[in-house]
Design an enzyme around this catalytic site. Sequence first.
Site, short mmCIF file in Angstrom:
data_model
loop_
_atom_site.label_atom_id
_atom_site.label_comp_id
_atom_site.label_asym_id
_atom_site.label_seq_id
_atom_site.Cartn_x
_atom_site.Cartn_y
_atom_site.Cartn_z
N GLU A 64 12.80 50.76 26.42
CA GLU A 64 13.52 51.16 25.22
C GLU A 64 12.62 51.93 24.27
OE1 GLU A 64 15.01 48.00 22.72
OE2 GLU A 64 16.17 49.40 21.50
N GLY A 84 22.64 43.39 24.18
CA GLY A 84 22.81 42.20 23.35
C GLY A 84 21.51 41.45 23.16
N TYR A 85 20.70 41.92 22.22
CA TYR A 85 19.38 41.31 22.00
C TYR A 85 19.33 40.60 20.64
CZ TYR A 85 16.60 43.05 25.99
OH TYR A 85 16.06 43.26 27.22
N SER A 86 19.31 41.41 19.55
CA SER A 86 19.08 40.82 18.22
C SER A 86 20.21 39.90 17.79
CB SER A 86 18.95 41.93 17.18
OG SER A 86 17.82 42.71 17.44
#
Lengths: 377, 401
Positions: free
Chosen positions: B252, B136-138
């Site tokens: 990543e 859950g980044y962008s």
Amino acid sequence: MAVLTEEQTMLRDAAKGWASESAPVGALRKLRDSKSKQTFDPAAWAEMGQMGWAGVIVPETYDGSAFGYLGLGLILEETGRTLAASPLLSTAMIAASALQLGGSDAQKQAWLSKIATGEAVATLAVDEGAHHAPARTALSATQSGAGYVLNGTKTLVLDGEAADLLIVAARTSGAPGDTNGVTLFLVAGDAAGVTRSHLSLIDSRGAAKIAFDGVEVGADAVLGEVDKGWAVLEPTLDRAYAGLAAEMLGSASAAFDITLDYLKTRTQFGQVIGTFQALQHRAAKWFTDLETTRSCVEAALEALDAGADSRALASLAKAKASELVHLASNEMVQMHGGIGMTDAHDAGLYMKRARVTEALFGGASFHRDRYARLMGF
Amino acid sequence: MADFGGTDLDAFRADTRAWLEANYPKSLNAPMGEDEAPWGGRKMVWKNPDAKLWLDRMAERGWTAPMWPKEYGGGGLSKAQNKVLEQELRRLKARPALMSFGVWMLGPVLLEYATEEQKQRFLPAIVRGETRWCQGYSEPGAGSDLASLQTKCEDKGDHYLINGQKVWTSYADQADWIFCLVRTDTSKKHEGISFVLFDMTSPGVEARPIKLISGSSPFCETFFDNVKVAKEQLVGKLNGGWDIAKRLLQYERQNISASGFGGGGGLSLVEAAKKELGVDGEGRIADGDFRARLAAHSMDAHAFMLTVRRAEAESKQGSGPSAAVSIIKYAAAKMNQERTELLVEALGLQGLGWEGDGFSADELAAPRAMLRAKGNSIEGGTSEVNLNVVAKRVLGLLDHQ
């Protein structure tokens, strides 16, 4: 940088130190301004000989150090950084390779020690036209008694005027375009019938055009086998491609370092220009090309040391290095702005050297084609 | 590289080879379909039960995370041993036992930043492929400028309360848990971000797949509406999540790059070009311009591959991802985009089918792979962001003042 042994690291550091102190870019500028027809500085070459650099790939029995192609590549890279003018490529890499690959005991005895100690300059005379095309060899060698008579012309022979030994690709059968029928001959630089003329090139190094007019040689002048010279010539050229690519990598790295320094110091609009993203991205892409080309150059040299098939890797290295020096020299001038266009700045010297090394021993197009053939398309 | 006894390593190789040959299920020798990717997790449907067996056998030895410490379920292998294992797996042409964001991305940062309890709780389940994780980044307003993220995380005494939205959450609809960047302090940008873990079945979590131009839906929009998260699921310090986030991004990018982006069906570019463009008398691709561009691309791809190999050889044992990773991500994206474009071009009209009759499965895969590859220079940090990273971190160029 490849994972180097301690000895390789020492060799590279020694080369770096010597090139920056004894053969900086200024030395090439001096050679140019002296209007000398010499393609290198004999005093610098003598020092390189004393340091053993001419014998890096030569076996110990012939006074070399048998230190391998990666070792010689490290030196070529460092001399490439400062555009140092020397016959290291023609003599220590190419001619020494040809003699080791195809030479008889007598031929090795006669020449390898002299090459390894820097006493003799030797070179390969292969191209005859505007583009590198070794298979198109047309210079003829016809049998005459026990020996041969050579007739024809070679062009852009590196260090051709100074060479004590010319290794000449000639046609003994077949037609230009055939790889069969090519034979290599050892010819003394001052043999009767050899006329050497100076080609004044943009990079201030020069090269020779050499006419062979009824040059007589004995049967013992054949390097390798008659008509089967390709078996020696092709692997010799692979060493030329890889060695020259190492030198080009050095030139491109130096051009990058000089330009990066400039990006960090030159101000415009009240800003150091290196803070502009347009230039940062170009620098980062240039750096990416430097890194990927380095991988190719080192892989080619390592394959040569391992005795593996290095044909595709050698063409890969030369093609990538050609693209790299093209980009590097153009970007060096553009990022320096007007100062980069002046004769007083070194950017022009890198630009001119880049164009010569790009074309020498096949440009990117030649090597892309060769690579594609080797890959089966 | 001689930091190990050659004999020990030889013995390890012999043992490994014997074990793999005895334990790799023969039924997995067939090519792996896209719906067979072994992501694990609670929702995984094992099309071939042998794939599950393979996962369990590998996990038991810790070989789904070969270099993690044994106390967390890993294999405890040295770098040299791991290389041998990889070589032996390649030799067998073995399918991966487990594909896992948990192994590739989350695990390495948990090992570095998590508490002992958190490591015990989460790592072994990752190794066994029991928990599938998403990232859950962008957010809609925080892509390349990731630190602008707004998903709010409030301290409610005995728990945190999360509200907000994420986007481009890979496989959020398939994942069991999420590692999520949240804003715990609105007065600061980078120093107001925290790194939390929570279950995707928590009340208030919703994931909606996003359909891409390639026709696939690997990404989701993910919504959080009053999601309660236990406090012991915060990793690292409160407001200290940005360092963890950056570290994870390095892993990543390394992982994205190492994968080479692959895909695009089983067609060889050269064979496709020869077939559809024809060959000349010497067996060369008849279209000289295409051949030249293919040669240039092949050389760039070769140079890229050699660079990945060189970076591996040079990276010292245990020193984490190297600076070269950012170059590699940028170059890998470019390579894959070029390759998939060239394949579509080589196939000509046969490379323009979307579905149905008239095209082989490989031909249909080619344009979808090309379309999907456009995301390679966007996901995991855009190429522009990666070039910024190279300019600043590697070349030492400064920010605009």
